[in-house]
Write a protein that holds these residues in place. Structure first.
Motif, PDB file in Angstrom:
ATOM      1  N   SER A 152       0.815  -1.221   0.000  1.00 15.37           N
ATOM      2  CA  SER A 152       0.000   0.000   0.000  1.00 15.37           C
ATOM      3  C   SER A 152       0.848   1.269   0.000  1.00 15.37           C
ATOM      4  CB  SER A 152      -0.912   0.011   1.231  1.00 15.37           C
ATOM      5  OG  SER A 152      -0.143   0.187   2.419  1.00 15.37           O
ATOM      6  N   GLU A 153       2.144   1.123   0.303  1.00 16.27           N
ATOM      7  CA  GLU A 153       3.083   2.253   0.324  1.00 16.27           C
ATOM      8  C   GLU A 153       2.630   3.349   1.287  1.00 16.27           C
ATOM      9  OE1 GLU A 153       3.729   3.624  -3.624  1.00 16.27           O
ATOM     10  OE2 GLU A 153       4.671   1.763  -4.296  1.00 16.27           O
ATOM     11  N   LYS A 154       1.950   2.953   2.334  1.00 12.55           N
ATOM     12  CA  LYS A 154       1.497   3.890   3.350  1.00 12.55           C
ATOM     13  C   LYS A 154       2.439   3.862   4.531  1.00 12.55           C
ATOM     14  CE  LYS A 154      -2.359   4.728   6.542  1.00 12.55           C
ATOM     15  NZ  LYS A 154      -3.726   4.322   6.952  1.00 12.55           N
ATOM     16  N   THR A 155       2.615   5.001   5.183  1.00 12.48           N
ATOM     17  CA  THR A 155       3.390   5.052   6.424  1.00 12.48           C
ATOM     18  C   THR A 155       2.441   4.808   7.589  1.00 12.48           C
ATOM     19  OG1 THR A 155       4.963   6.628   5.483  1.00 12.48           O
ATOM     20  CG2 THR A 155       4.857   6.474   7.890  1.00 12.48           C
ATOM     21  N   PHE A 156       2.665   3.713   8.293  1.00  9.38           N
ATOM     22  CA  PHE A 156       1.744   3.315   9.352  1.00  9.38           C
ATOM     23  C   PHE A 156       2.218   3.793  10.724  1.00  9.38           C
ATOM     24  CE2 PHE A 156       0.881   0.312   5.981  1.00  9.38           C
ATOM     25  CZ  PHE A 156      -0.501   0.172   6.017  1.00  9.38           C
ATOM     26  N   ALA A 188      13.261   0.616   4.256  1.00 11.77           N
ATOM     27  CA  ALA A 188      12.549   1.552   5.131  1.00 11.77           C
ATOM     28  C   ALA A 188      11.095   1.155   5.353  1.00 11.77           C
ATOM     29  CB  ALA A 188      12.621   2.966   4.544  1.00 11.77           C
ATOM     30  N   ASN A 189      10.383   0.724   4.289  1.00  9.20           N
ATOM     31  CA  ASN A 189       8.964   0.415   4.458  1.00  9.20           C
ATOM     32  C   ASN A 189       8.751  -0.811   5.332  1.00  9.20           C
ATOM     33  OD1 ASN A 189      10.031  -1.277   2.441  1.00  9.20           O
ATOM     34  ND2 ASN A 189       8.020  -1.529   1.458  1.00  9.20           N
ATOM     35  N   TYR A 190       9.619  -1.812   5.216  1.00 13.73           N
ATOM     36  CA  TYR A 190       9.520  -2.997   6.057  1.00 13.73           C
ATOM     37  C   TYR A 190       9.769  -2.638   7.531  1.00 13.73           C
ATOM     38  CZ  TYR A 190       9.042  -6.749   2.598  1.00 13.73           C
ATOM     39  OH  TYR A 190       8.560  -7.613   1.646  1.00 13.73           O
TER      40      TYR A 190
END
Length: 369
Positions: A152-156, A188-190
């Protein structure tokens, strides 16, 4: 005492015969739920109801409450260390930071075992259990859902995780990152998603401690308190047996992906922690069921149960992975020995303890799950 030995011998004989035709392959086999060893789990599981009206025997649940609050506090502390260690990976990825986070996860997992499957106490605290652990995850639901979030390429944030499914909120999700996708944490996203998940775990643990700060049994009459205590023991023992028997499946057709902590290959470590927690609950720092039985003149029963706990833990398999044990006949026999030891304790609680203390048996609402 003879009836327990004979029953265990029968179980061991049947399983040993089945082992002679056992294959050594381990497949997920998630669609085969036919009658197997896992069907030997709670049959249905009788639990404790109320004390007979003619009985006046009661119990002070304060020692059990203190154990529960201490367990919740230790779990909270371990989640904080886990969150800090994952955050460290995000700022300084290395083999050392990964190793430290994995150790922190193992500590957190083991600390949760003291409350896992208890189903007695604060209703609000029990409701939080769903956020702590999703199990069994035989179809890798956690992994599939986490990959969807990553795409989703969202920052959670931790609050975003609270709005997601329970399959991505707890121990299983953190395990997926640290033991299955640990190399991807350099991205970074992981790492950001893993950090948000462990941050949510801290929030859940804090809420758990908050709920356990109030003794849910404070106004419970002593006779009913005894039934509640035995119910907690039986519920937790029932859950522990399920963690063992579900992965065992049929001889020759094990289900390793129904094992707890299969990604980290530490199923036997968490199972042992569960048995240790049961033993501690039985003793309750010298003020539990063991002491009560002795005080009521049932020292033989008390010592027999305690000795069975001690023998079971002393002879525990050295292999950390249940999946590894399921691959061989010798390993499967070791799991049968664990099963026999747990069932012996279950029978003693249901048959001897209930009768000697005047407890009426009820039934678990989760029977048939």
């Amino acid at each position: 005492m003879k009836k327990y030995a004979s029953q265990s011998q029968i179980i061991l004989t049947v399983c040993t015969v089945a082992l002679s035709i056992m294959t050594t392959g381990c497949s997920e086999d998630s669609t085969d739920d036919s009658t197997d060893v896992s069907q030997s789990e709670p049959k249905p599981t009788p639990l404790i109801g109320n004390v007979k009206p003619t009985e006046t025997l009661g119990f002070n649940l304060t020692p059990v409450y203190e154990l529960s609050l201490d367990a919740a506090t230790k779990y909270q502390q371990s989640t904080r260390l886990l969150h800090d260690s994952v955050n460290h990976i995000c700022t300084q990825y290395s083999d050392a930071s990964i190793k430290a986070a994995q150790e922190a996860w193992l500590t957190t997992m083991q600390s949760w075992m003291a409350l896992q499957g208890r189903e007695k106490g604060s209703e609000e605290a029990l409701a939080l259990s769903w956020q702590v652990q999703f199990w069994p995850d035989k179809k890798n639901t956690t992994g599939r859902k986490l990959k969807q979030l990553l795409q989703s390429e969202k920052t959670f944030s931790s609050q975003d995780i609270a709005d997601q499914s329970v399959v991505v909120q707890g121990l299983g999700a953190a395990e997926w990152f640290l033991f299955q996708e640990q190399k991807q944490l350099s991205q970074a996203n992981y790492c950001q998603l893993a950090d948000a998940i462990t941050g949510h775990m801290v929030q859940t643990a804090s809420a758990l401690v908050s709920e356990w700060k109030h003794n849910p049994w404070q106004t419970l009459p002593p006779p009913l308190a005894l039934g509640e205590y035995l119910g907690a023991l039986n519920n937790q023992l029932d859950y522990t047996l399920k963690k063992l028997t579900r992965p065992m499946g049929k001889p020759g057709k094990p289900k390793p992906y129904q094992a707890e902590a299969w990604r980290s290959q530490t199923s036997m470590v968490s199972l042992k922690a569960s048995v240790e927690a049961l033993h501690q609950l039985y003793l309750a720092n010298g003020k539990g069921l063991h002491a009560l039985l002795i005080n009521e003149g049932h020292e033989i029963t008390a010592n027999r149960i305690n000795q069975r706990f001690e023998l079971l833990l002393a002879d525990w398999p050295q292999e950390k992975s249940m999946g590894a044990l399921l691959k061989t006949k010798a390993g499967y026999r070791e799991l049968i020995n664990v099963f026999n030891g747990l069932e012996y304790i279950q029978l003693a609680l249901h048959d001897d303890v209930a009768a000697e203390l005047g407890i009426v048996m009820g039934f678990n609402a989760t029977d048939g799950d």
